[in-house]
Design a protein around this motif. Structure first.
Motif, mmCIF file in Angstrom:
data_model
loop_
_atom_site.group_PDB
_atom_site.id
_atom_site.type_symbol
_atom_site.label_atom_id
_atom_site.label_comp_id
_atom_site.label_asym_id
_atom_site.label_seq_id
_atom_site.Cartn_x
_atom_site.Cartn_y
_atom_site.Cartn_z
ATOM 1 N N THR A 1 0.965 -1.390 0.211
ATOM 2 C CA THR A 1 0.169 0.281 -0.058
ATOM 3 C C THR A 1 0.841 1.434 -0.288
ATOM 4 O OG1 THR A 1 -1.344 -0.860 0.837
ATOM 5 C CG2 THR A 1 -1.554 1.119 1.159
ATOM 6 N N MET A 2 1.463 1.058 1.008
ATOM 7 C CA MET A 2 2.616 2.355 1.111
ATOM 8 C C MET A 2 3.849 2.372 -0.079
ATOM 9 S SD MET A 2 2.186 4.024 3.860
ATOM 10 C CE MET A 2 1.255 4.144 3.022
ATOM 11 N N MET A 3 3.799 1.924 -0.907
ATOM 12 C CA MET A 3 4.829 1.897 -2.286
ATOM 13 C C MET A 3 3.822 2.174 -3.368
ATOM 14 S SD MET A 3 7.805 1.455 -0.870
ATOM 15 C CE MET A 3 8.270 2.138 -1.341
ATOM 16 N N LYS A 4 3.032 1.559 -3.118
ATOM 17 C CA LYS A 4 2.193 2.358 -4.261
ATOM 18 C C LYS A 4 1.423 3.727 -4.210
ATOM 19 C CE LYS A 4 -2.529 0.834 -6.724
ATOM 20 N NZ LYS A 4 -2.741 2.308 -6.948
ATOM 21 N N GLY A 5 0.928 3.652 -3.184
ATOM 22 C CA GLY A 5 1.288 5.265 -2.137
ATOM 23 C C GLY A 5 2.311 6.236 -3.508
ATOM 24 N N VAL A 6 3.227 6.135 -3.231
ATOM 25 C CA VAL A 6 4.974 6.523 -3.262
ATOM 26 C C VAL A 6 4.810 6.736 -4.355
ATOM 27 C CG1 VAL A 6 7.341 6.678 -3.704
ATOM 28 C CG2 VAL A 6 6.131 6.117 -1.447
#
Length: 262
Positions: A139-144
């Motif tokens: 989720t966080m890497m997609k957010g980045v």
């Protein structure tokens, strides 16, 4: 197999009221997908009427390390700068315990900002309304990736650098060592469970089907394309993990109590 999906109303990653009471049918037609860490936290906090260790465990389907993102143009750029500071931390109710425990380990003052889902929290961080936000690493890497440079991955809570995010340092590389209790609850895992006393034959069929599905090449290829990373564990391992997480929360409950009454 035909599936009827229903939201139990227990909150993201949390068991439904029916599971809480253990009153579902035991015929194998009613199972739940719940967050292991959230479940362990609820048990440690006395929110469950039945010990989840007594439920019918079917297997673990995922277990992801957490990643902390920060606004690229934000005030804080490093973990060292966050120490001793009030940090506006975007979380859901499921992520709140992990954020508080993480903050304690780093030495920062977590000021949680609650959201109903990860999407809203990530957008708030992109706007600069938060100092940090944490969810699972996919989720966080997609957010980045989707932020057009507005978010930066600060660190991952993992034993070693993640294969799919090798440029993101681990928290330990930044000089913060987690004790065993803290490390066991800073993650996000999904497990499949049924009510207590499920028929053993039906339970066995579920376990076999889940194990087979989790190793299916087509399924794994689809998950890789979606940048999701299954992490299978059998029923016994999943049951042992939730017991360990529940026990691990016990030493930190006094730390978490003030946030539960806000």
């Amino acid at each position: 197999m035909n599936l009827v999906v229903g939201r139990g109303g227990g909150g993201y990653g949390r068991p439904s009221p029916a599971q809480n009471k253990g009153k579902e049918d035991t015929d194998g037609y009613t199972i739940g997908v719940v967050g292991r860490e959230a479940l362990a936290f609820m048990a440690a906090n006395g929110e469950l009427k039945l010990d989840p260790v007594t439920w019918s465990w079917l297997g673990q389907i995922s277990s992801d390390s957490l990643v902390v993102d920060i606004p690229t143009a934000g005030k804080y750029k490093t973990v060292a700068e966050m120490k001793g500071q009030d940090i506006r931390f975007g979380v859901t109710s499921e992520m709140l315990p992990s954020a508080v425990v993480m903050g304690q380990a780093i030495g920062m003052k977590v000021r949680p900002v609650l959201f109903s889902g990860s999407g809203d929290a990530i957008l708030a961080a992109m706007r600069g309304d938060l100092d940090a936000v944490t969810f699972s690493f996919p989720t966080m890497m997609k957010g980045v990736d989707d932020s057009q440079g507005k978010l930066t991955a600060l660190f991952a809570v993992a034993d070693k650098r993640l294969e799919t995010a090798k440029d993101v340092p681990t928290l330990s590389e930044l000089g913060v060592k987690l004790d065993m209790s803290s490390a066991s609850v800073i993650a996000t895992s999904r497990v499949l469970v049924g009510p207590p006393n499920m028929d053993k034959t039906i339970k066995g069929l579920w376990e076999t089907a889940i194990a087979k599905s989790m190793k299916d090449p087509d399924f794994l290829a689809q998950m890789a394309k979606a940048k999701q990373y299954p992490n299978y564990a059998d029923a016994a391992a999943a049951q042992a993990a939730v017991k360990a997480a529940k026990d691990a929360y016990a030493p930190v409950m006094s730390l978490l109590k003030p946030f539960l009454t806000q």
